[in-house]
Enzyme design. Sequence first.
Site, PDB file in Angstrom:
ATOM      1  N   CYS A 279      14.319 -41.257  -5.987  1.00 11.82           N
ATOM      2  CA  CYS A 279      15.409 -41.271  -6.969  1.00 11.82           C
ATOM      3  C   CYS A 279      15.109 -40.470  -8.229  1.00 11.82           C
ATOM      4  O   CYS A 279      15.794 -39.497  -8.510  1.00 11.82           O
ATOM      5  CB  CYS A 279      15.731 -42.710  -7.341  1.00 11.82           C
ATOM      6  SG  CYS A 279      16.132 -43.695  -5.902  1.00 11.82           S
ATOM      7  N   LYS A 282      14.617 -36.576  -7.926  1.00 16.18           N
ATOM      8  CA  LYS A 282      15.852 -35.932  -7.460  1.00 16.18           C
ATOM      9  C   LYS A 282      16.963 -36.062  -8.504  1.00 16.18           C
ATOM     10  O   LYS A 282      17.681 -35.099  -8.793  1.00 16.18           O
ATOM     11  CB  LYS A 282      16.264 -36.611  -6.141  1.00 16.18           C
ATOM     12  CG  LYS A 282      17.651 -36.317  -5.651  1.00 16.18           C
ATOM     13  CD  LYS A 282      17.854 -36.872  -4.259  1.00 16.18           C
ATOM     14  CE  LYS A 282      18.354 -38.289  -4.228  1.00 16.18           C
ATOM     15  NZ  LYS A 282      19.743 -38.553  -4.379  1.00 16.18           N
TER      16      LYS A 282
END
Length: 468
Positions: A279, A282
């Site tokens: 998470c 990105k």
Amino acid sequence: MRIAVVGSGYVGLVAGACFADLGHDVILVDNDERKLSALKNGQVPIHENFLPELLSRHRGQRLTFSDDLQQAVRASSAIFVAVGTPPTERGEADLSYVESVAREISGAINGYKVIVEKSTVPVYTSEWVRKIILRNGAEPESFDVTSNPEFLREGTAVTDFLFPDRIVVGCDTERAADVLRQVYEPLTSGSYYLRSDAIPQPDRASIPAAIIVTTTKSAELIKHASNAFLAMKISFINAVASICESVGANVNQVCHGIGTDSRIGPRFLNPGIGYGGSCFPKDVMAFRAVARECGYDFRLLDEVMRINEDQRDRFLRKVRSALWTLRGKHLGVLGLAFKGGTDDIRESPAILIVQALLQEGCKITAYDPAAMERAQEVMNSTLKYAASAYEAARGADALLILTEWEEFANLDLSRLNQELKYPIVIDGRNLYDSEVMAANGFTYYSVGRAACHPEGVPAALRNGAKKA
Ligand code: UGA
């Protein structure tokens, strides 16, 4: 309520299982036959507390699995889209899976449907999803596109879902907001928490859960901004830790001092080897790209990413400064997962550090309570695996701690000392008190704190003097 969840990855699977536990009838849709049959056969593809219980409680009853997206849409009032949004080479989110799901949904609309973005997506996605559904023939009044970001952390995803700090619901019509309020009613009214079979309440839970209703665009932004802010908090403290090392201050004391200011708060202020996972890396990149596209040059986020990468290099330098040359050195490594409590190794700083050390000619024996199987799929065969932390340490020139597993914070220090060839611990997660380590005979390096050596400790405290 009848709910379809599209995508049985991390988010989809946890959301589907939790919706079923709230009393809804859920169809979990995926086009991967192997995944579906594993789920139907009772396998649990990810390491996540309480997920096995929820799946076995609801599988085949309130929770069914299907590869027929259109049939699931026809049967449901709310369709949660939780498909992958991997990064492109330019750092943007690849939304092609979201688009193809939107196209398919369009042909199956047979009454009012609320389409809910659950994947993390850029701020303009809901408009595109709406356009695609309209382009493929659906009536404008027959659906709404909404955003309901998730704030689940891996390892505690089920409790994060059922005991959230807040539920964010982004809708542009009252009709859609009502449907989503109904979905979460057992949490917002508190009725779920009164059930005798409810998942046990974690510390710090604020119940009943709060719901925040915003516009769709605001909700999309809340998700990216939350993750970027948390990543920034980690990079900030990592930068402060570097200064602490230069001036001889103690980052733990600094964290305590700043974290007790209620405007700052103590959480996500743990320095270490940088953030990883599927998470933060990105999402920070994607948010940077979204901002660029909107004409805002969000350079703060470049710095967040730079500090994060630098943190791994600093750790490698620390290993070199502890051991001098690296070729042929035998290292024990504790932790391969990107954080404790999960078997996920995506963007794991631990994996990147191990790869760099292998390349420098180190011989490494690693132990992780959950992630070794996954690591074997990506690591070259020179990496050896141990069955316990002590076995990883056996005969090693030094021990590296790379993941914040609770198990690694509670080791028997005198046993560890006996296992190591040299009692050197380089801790990338600050799991130990420096003085305790020195008192137990270790040379101990950590992040943002001075290195400690057994010699520096008064004789009276030295109870772990090393064998010759
Ligand atoms: C993160 C967010 O915390 C969730 O709210 C969000 O829903 C999720 O991303 C997502 O977007 O799906 P997660 O990646 O599971 O959750 O893990 P975190 O607990 O946030 O940790 C991320 C990384 O930061 C780990 O590598 C961890 O070791 C590191 N970290 C975390 C630190 O280095 N210091 C800290 O103080 C906290």
